[in-house]
Design a protein around this motif. Structure first.
Motif, PDB file in Angstrom:
ATOM      1  N   GLU A 194       1.330  -1.352  -0.067  1.00 32.62           N
ATOM      2  CA  GLU A 194      -0.106   0.257   0.136  1.00 32.62           C
ATOM      3  C   GLU A 194       0.692   1.245   0.034  1.00 32.62           C
ATOM      4  O   GLU A 194       2.309   1.568   1.102  1.00 32.62           O
ATOM      5  CB  GLU A 194      -0.933   0.115   1.257  1.00 32.62           C
ATOM      6  CG  GLU A 194      -2.037   1.097   1.110  1.00 32.62           C
ATOM      7  CD  GLU A 194      -2.756   1.007   2.499  1.00 32.62           C
ATOM      8  OE1 GLU A 194      -3.913   1.728   2.203  1.00 32.62           O
ATOM      9  OE2 GLU A 194      -2.837   0.579   3.395  1.00 32.62           O
ATOM     10  N   HIS A 195       0.367   2.228  -0.632  1.00 30.55           N
ATOM     11  CA  HIS A 195       1.476   3.513  -0.434  1.00 30.55           C
ATOM     12  C   HIS A 195       1.246   4.158   0.875  1.00 30.55           C
ATOM     13  O   HIS A 195       0.037   4.400   1.243  1.00 30.55           O
ATOM     14  CB  HIS A 195       0.623   4.371  -1.984  1.00 30.55           C
ATOM     15  CG  HIS A 195       1.177   5.524  -1.851  1.00 30.55           C
ATOM     16  ND1 HIS A 195       1.673   6.970  -0.911  1.00 30.55           N
ATOM     17  CD2 HIS A 195       2.317   5.479  -3.373  1.00 30.55           C
ATOM     18  CE1 HIS A 195       1.778   7.509  -1.932  1.00 30.55           C
ATOM     19  NE2 HIS A 195       2.767   7.288  -3.166  1.00 30.55           N
ATOM     20  N   CYS A 211       5.690   2.728  -2.735  1.00 22.75           N
ATOM     21  CA  CYS A 211       4.836   1.873  -1.892  1.00 22.75           C
ATOM     22  C   CYS A 211       5.905   1.137  -1.421  1.00 22.75           C
ATOM     23  O   CYS A 211       5.373   0.283  -0.003  1.00 22.75           O
ATOM     24  CB  CYS A 211       4.559   1.354  -3.304  1.00 22.75           C
ATOM     25  SG  CYS A 211       2.916   2.369  -3.709  1.00 22.75           S
ATOM     26  N   PHE A 241      -2.473   0.488  -4.518  1.00 22.91           N
ATOM     27  CA  PHE A 241      -1.209  -0.280  -4.331  1.00 22.91           C
ATOM     28  C   PHE A 241      -0.680  -0.525  -5.353  1.00 22.91           C
ATOM     29  O   PHE A 241      -1.115  -0.267  -6.237  1.00 22.91           O
ATOM     30  CB  PHE A 241      -2.491  -1.848  -4.118  1.00 22.91           C
ATOM     31  CG  PHE A 241      -3.176  -1.973  -2.419  1.00 22.91           C
ATOM     32  CD1 PHE A 241      -2.741  -1.778  -1.075  1.00 22.91           C
ATOM     33  CD2 PHE A 241      -4.419  -0.768  -2.322  1.00 22.91           C
ATOM     34  CE1 PHE A 241      -3.004  -1.683   0.133  1.00 22.91           C
ATOM     35  CE2 PHE A 241      -5.303  -1.202  -1.608  1.00 22.91           C
ATOM     36  CZ  PHE A 241      -4.460  -1.494  -0.143  1.00 22.91           C
TER      37      PHE A 241
END
Length: 77
Positions: free
Chosen positions: A4-5, A61, A12
């Motif tokens: 996930e960022h 990410c 994602f």
């Protein structure tokens, strides 16, 4: 592996450079400089459109993000 960022929750990326928002893959395009990029909107009611190149989004990410002042955000992910 999908990560996930660190700043934009719900977005994602995987190691292959695919970008997702929960269950669906975001559409990307090749810009005039040869980079793959995409746009997305935040659900904060402001209708702010964000523009990212795929390689930068994937890097953030997997390695953390950057503030606009150049200070690195380090996450424990």
């Amino acid at each position: 592996m999908i990560k996930e960022h660190p700043i934009y929750t719900g977005f994602f990326s995987n190691e292959s450079g695919e970008v997702f928002h929960y269950d669906y893959k975001l559409k990307t395009r090749i810009n005039k400089y040869g980079y793959e990029d995409f746009n997305f909107y935040l659900k904060d009611g402001s209708k702010n459109k964000k523009h990212y190149t795929v390689h930068k989004f994937v890097w953030e990410c997997f390695n953390g993000g950057w503030w606009s002042s150049g200070v690195r955000i380090v996450t424990g992910k």
